[in-house]
Design an enzyme around this catalytic site. Sequence first.
Site, mmCIF file in Angstrom:
data_model
loop_
_atom_site.group_PDB
_atom_site.id
_atom_site.type_symbol
_atom_site.label_atom_id
_atom_site.label_comp_id
_atom_site.label_asym_id
_atom_site.label_seq_id
_atom_site.Cartn_x
_atom_site.Cartn_y
_atom_site.Cartn_z
ATOM 1 N N LYS A 150 0.857 -1.188 0.000
ATOM 2 C CA LYS A 150 0.000 0.000 0.000
ATOM 3 C C LYS A 150 0.888 1.231 0.000
ATOM 4 O O LYS A 150 1.672 1.450 0.929
ATOM 5 C CB LYS A 150 -0.915 0.000 1.220
ATOM 6 C CG LYS A 150 -1.811 1.228 1.273
ATOM 7 C CD LYS A 150 -2.834 1.148 2.376
ATOM 8 C CE LYS A 150 -3.677 2.414 2.405
ATOM 9 N NZ LYS A 150 -4.682 2.378 3.468
ATOM 10 N N LYS A 164 -2.022 -1.516 -3.944
ATOM 11 C CA LYS A 164 -2.914 -0.359 -3.870
ATOM 12 C C LYS A 164 -2.108 0.929 -3.914
ATOM 13 O O LYS A 164 -1.145 1.019 -3.158
ATOM 14 C CB LYS A 164 -3.704 -0.433 -2.560
ATOM 15 C CG LYS A 164 -4.656 0.691 -2.327
ATOM 16 C CD LYS A 164 -5.233 0.597 -0.947
ATOM 17 C CE LYS A 164 -6.083 1.825 -0.719
ATOM 18 N NZ LYS A 164 -6.490 1.986 0.632
HETATM 19 C C1 PBG Z 1 -7.696 3.585 5.329
HETATM 20 C C2 PBG Z 1 -7.930 3.317 3.882
HETATM 21 C C3 PBG Z 1 -7.715 4.216 2.818
HETATM 22 C C4 PBG Z 1 -8.216 3.590 1.663
HETATM 23 C C5 PBG Z 1 -8.693 2.334 2.050
HETATM 24 N N1 PBG Z 1 -8.487 2.177 3.418
HETATM 25 C C6 PBG Z 1 -7.175 5.596 2.816
HETATM 26 C C7 PBG Z 1 -5.854 5.880 3.379
HETATM 27 O O1 PBG Z 1 -5.011 5.013 3.592
HETATM 28 O O2 PBG Z 1 -5.617 7.062 3.630
HETATM 29 C C8 PBG Z 1 -8.251 4.216 0.297
HETATM 30 C C9 PBG Z 1 -9.290 3.685 -0.641
HETATM 31 C C10 PBG Z 1 -9.550 4.544 -1.829
HETATM 32 O O3 PBG Z 1 -8.908 5.597 -2.047
HETATM 33 O O4 PBG Z 1 -10.459 4.195 -2.597
HETATM 34 N N2 PBG Z 1 -6.660 2.966 5.937
#
Ligand code: PBG
Length: 332
Positions: A202, A256
């Site tokens: 991520k 991601k």
């Molecule tokens: C929170 C989380 C996020 C997303 C999924 N879980 C945002 C972040 O890490 O700030 C992003 C999903 C998206 O942008 O569609 N931990």
Amino acid sequence: MKPTLAPFPATRLRRLRSSKGLRNMVCENTITPHDFIWPIFVMDGTNTTEPVNSMPGVMRRTVDLLADAAREARDLGIPAICIFPYTDSSLKTEDCAEAWNPDNLSNRAVRAIKDAVPEMIVMTDIALDPYNINGHDGYVRDGVIVNDETVEALVKMALAQANAGADILGPSDMMDNRIGAMRTALEAEGQQNVAILSYTAKYASAFYGPFRDAVGASGVFKGDKKTYQMDPANSDEAMRLVERDLTEGADMVMVKPGMPYLDICRRVKTEFGVPTFAYQVSGEYAMVQAAAQHGWIDRDAVMMESLMAFKRAGCDGILTYFAPAAARLLNS
Ligand code: PBG
């Protein structure tokens, strides 16, 4: 060994593209609604939906409307829904205790979906940001996002979600050792069939902007998540994270964002051969929708092309806000 191509004109690569039937015969990848996990935003209240302005076509919905959404997903052939709660700011605290409240919004949403459509796979998100007064995924102590203390909280959150009936836990926090800690706790609790789809690679991405609006986290969040989410410059590091998460007990791994990171998807699939998912995140969705609203691109065509790209890159499935629209198109 790669066969050598006969020289032109014996080899004409256009031959196999010359009719729809031939193209179908040699098509290397397919996509079906079974490939989709549909992320849904839930909020408190009854019988209400609210548009997410930065994600045209996406809405937040109250828990009582999830039964309809679950039946819609089932009828479209979508196997899984992923829940994201819009948590009221009055419930955000420094200790994030709402995160493991058995009756919090997310856990009520899990139960509502499982009650309505028991075979629907329900995935949850594990990170403290919806409950944290400062919007971070972990506890903040003197300006530092602390790891080990956060993992203890995440484990409590994981158990509450598993006990609510979640089939797949999605730790999105990027703390070290969270997968192992959750797996041990799940085994001890008799929850051996709860799967973990780890947000493994991520990245600290600006593509999450619209999501933070959707879950009401943009107001409180200051700074960035670079001390825990990955540097977009790195690829080898993602392989180390995959290896680490697998050895700790992750069943599936995720990359991601999605579209800008297809090279990472391909490396994960080739080097590890494990169930690999990508999250086509909010900013990717918003870009396609915005351009389509201007008439600059053909929404349906770009949507399907982008989803096929994930399959081609080696993904087994995609978390995508396009899930219902794409499934409708595939079924028609
Ligand atoms: C929170 C989380 C996020 C997303 C999924 N879980 C945002 C972040 O890490 O700030 C992003 C999903 C998206 O942008 O569609 N931990």
